[in-house]
Design a protein around this motif. Structure first.
Motif, PDB file in Angstrom:
ATOM      1  N   GLY A   1      69.934  -7.013   2.718  1.00 28.19           N
ATOM      2  CA  GLY A   1      70.390  -7.438   4.014  1.00 28.19           C
ATOM      3  C   GLY A   1      70.088  -6.322   5.126  1.00 28.19           C
TER       4      GLY A   1
ATOM      5  N   GLN B   1      67.414  -5.346   6.899  1.00 21.69           N
ATOM      6  CA  GLN B   1      66.088  -5.456   7.431  1.00 21.69           C
ATOM      7  C   GLN B   1      65.987  -4.201   8.336  1.00 21.69           C
TER       8      GLN B   1
ATOM      9  N   HIS C   1      69.304 -11.236   7.971  1.00 19.80           N
ATOM     10  CA  HIS C   1      70.741 -11.308   7.257  1.00 19.80           C
ATOM     11  C   HIS C   1      71.625 -12.416   7.784  1.00 19.80           C
ATOM     12  N   TRP C   2      71.545 -12.558   9.242  1.00 20.53           N
ATOM     13  CA  TRP C   2      72.590 -13.424   9.879  1.00 20.53           C
ATOM     14  C   TRP C   2      72.215 -14.763  10.125  1.00 20.53           C
TER      15      TRP C   2
ATOM     16  N   ASN D   1      70.344  -6.551  11.793  1.00 23.82           N
ATOM     17  CA  ASN D   1      69.567  -6.835  10.589  1.00 23.82           C
ATOM     18  C   ASN D   1      69.474  -8.581  10.829  1.00 23.82           C
TER      19      ASN D   1
END
Length: 394
Positions: free
Chosen positions: A99, A101, A343-344, A340
């Protein structure tokens, strides 16, 4: 194609440039339908000239329609609607799998000692052509683009490129306790959205600080307790403590960064770096403290003992003075970094529906054609015309 390009301090132009081409078998070409102007773009407009070359294409908040795919692309097809995250991340390396990135090991700019490449940014982050253009080459076509449904307006989804995940990460890193309190320093697009997310997630008190009347009014309409920096000045942290039983808020989100108000000597250093020849300007920025620390120091003052500071404002200096004694004595936790994005995304997508709890459908104050980009940069930098968030339509 037409694209918005950098040519010097406060000099951006819309020009005709070559169309991007498929270079790797997993590339896609996206026809951009909407693309935001970010506060980070103003750092390029104003300060980071030593790390740019004339003709660089700016912009890192695009979405559009897949126009062409490389021979190994299987996850999207021509005609699909996609948002492009600002991190150029592979999605499969050790960092991406965790996660992170923004630290992608495939695109890290190792010769500069920096993290993942970014669209439309500087030599520090790969100098990748950006998305304020009619067309955009997007690598990692199977893992990077965010596929979104047809139908709703672009502004329902375009903020997945940056604003929404950046603000979401800012709130996550702030570690606001259940029913806790948070101060948001800076109510530009990221700070404004972070305040909305904190309220949505159950913060009992969200205090928003800015000095632009339109930003303050907009946040106040969403239920934020606003404080005008022009009114409180150096007494700001004391007022925040008064509102929180003398302690300060549990968390502070610092969404201002390097260009904080009230640091004339730092502004002079930034101006000097931006106009020196590239090699000298780079050397100054790489070896000096050229950031205003006003907002950061305010965050340290305003957060309660044992609280958390989430730093999402951009900084660029190498040796900025940090109040380590106070940070240690107050037992402050500090988290920071580029968002990131991927990730979210799953956490956010479910909120992008007709209920529109975060107010994304009407988040932009200005929607303008790409050809108006140069004037939009000028207006945004001057904080004129009530401009808080602008979306360009190529």
């Amino acid at each position: 194609m037409r694209a918005l390009t950098w040519h010097g301090k406060r000099d951006v132009r819309v020009e005709t440039v070559p169309d991007p081409k498929i270079q790797d078998p997993t590339d896609i070409i996206v026809r951009v339908t909407s693309t935001g102007i970010c506060g980070s773009d103003l750092h390029l407009y104003e300060i980071f000239g030593p790390y740019l070359d004339p003709g660089d294409i700016l912009g890192h908040e695009p979405m559009g329609i897949v126009e062409e795919t490389g021979p190994e692309v299987t996850e999207v097809s021509v005609g699909d609607r996609v948002v492009v995250p600002f991190n150029v991340s592979c999605g499969t390396c050790w960092m991406c799998q965790r996660g992170l990135q923004s630290q992608c090991e495939t695109t890290q700019v190792t010769d500069r000692g920096m993290g993942a490449s970014l669209f439309g940014f500087t030599k520090l982050y790969g100098q990748v052509p950006g998305g304020q253009a009619e067309l955009l080459r997007v690598p990692f076509g199977n893992t990077l683009p965010i596929k979104v449904p047809q139908g709703p307006p672009d502004q329902r989804f375009v903020y997945l490129s940056d604003v929404l995940p950046t603000a979401w990460q800012a709130v996550a890193y702030a570690a606001i306790p259940p029913d806790g309190s948070v101060t948001v320093l800076g109510l530009g697009p990221i700070g404004d959205m972070a305040a909305r997310i904190a309220l949505h997630q159950g913060a009992s008190k969200v205090i928003g600080v800015d000095l632009v009347p339109e930003r303050l009014a907009r946040a106040r309409e969403r239920g934020v307790h606003t404080l005008d920096l022009n009114e409180y000045g150096k007494g700001l942290a004391e007022e925040i403590r008064r509102l929180t039983d003398g302690r300060g808020t549990d968390s502070v989100i610092e969404a201002v960064g390097m260009e904080a108000h009230g640091a004339p000597l730092t502004r002079a250093a930034q101006n000097m770096a931006s106009v020196l020849p590239d090699a000298l300007g780079e050397r100054l920025m790489a070896r000096a403290g050229v950031d205003s620390m006003t907002a950061f120091n305010t965050a340290v003052d305003a957060v309660r003992r044992g609280g958390t500071i989430s730093l999402i404002g951009v900084y660029g200096g190498a040796v900025d003075p940090v109040p380590m004694l106070t940070l240690f004595d107050k037992q402050i936790q500090l988290r920071m970094g580029q968002a990131n994005v991927k990730h979210w995304v799953d956490d956010i997508l479910s909120l992008l529906n007709d209920e529109d709890v975060l107010g994304v459908d009407h988040f932009a104050t200005h929607t303008l054609p790409l050809e108006d980009g140069p004037q939009a940069y000028k207006t945004f930098q001057a904080k004129d015309d009530g401009m808080i968030k602008t979306v360009l339509t190529p």
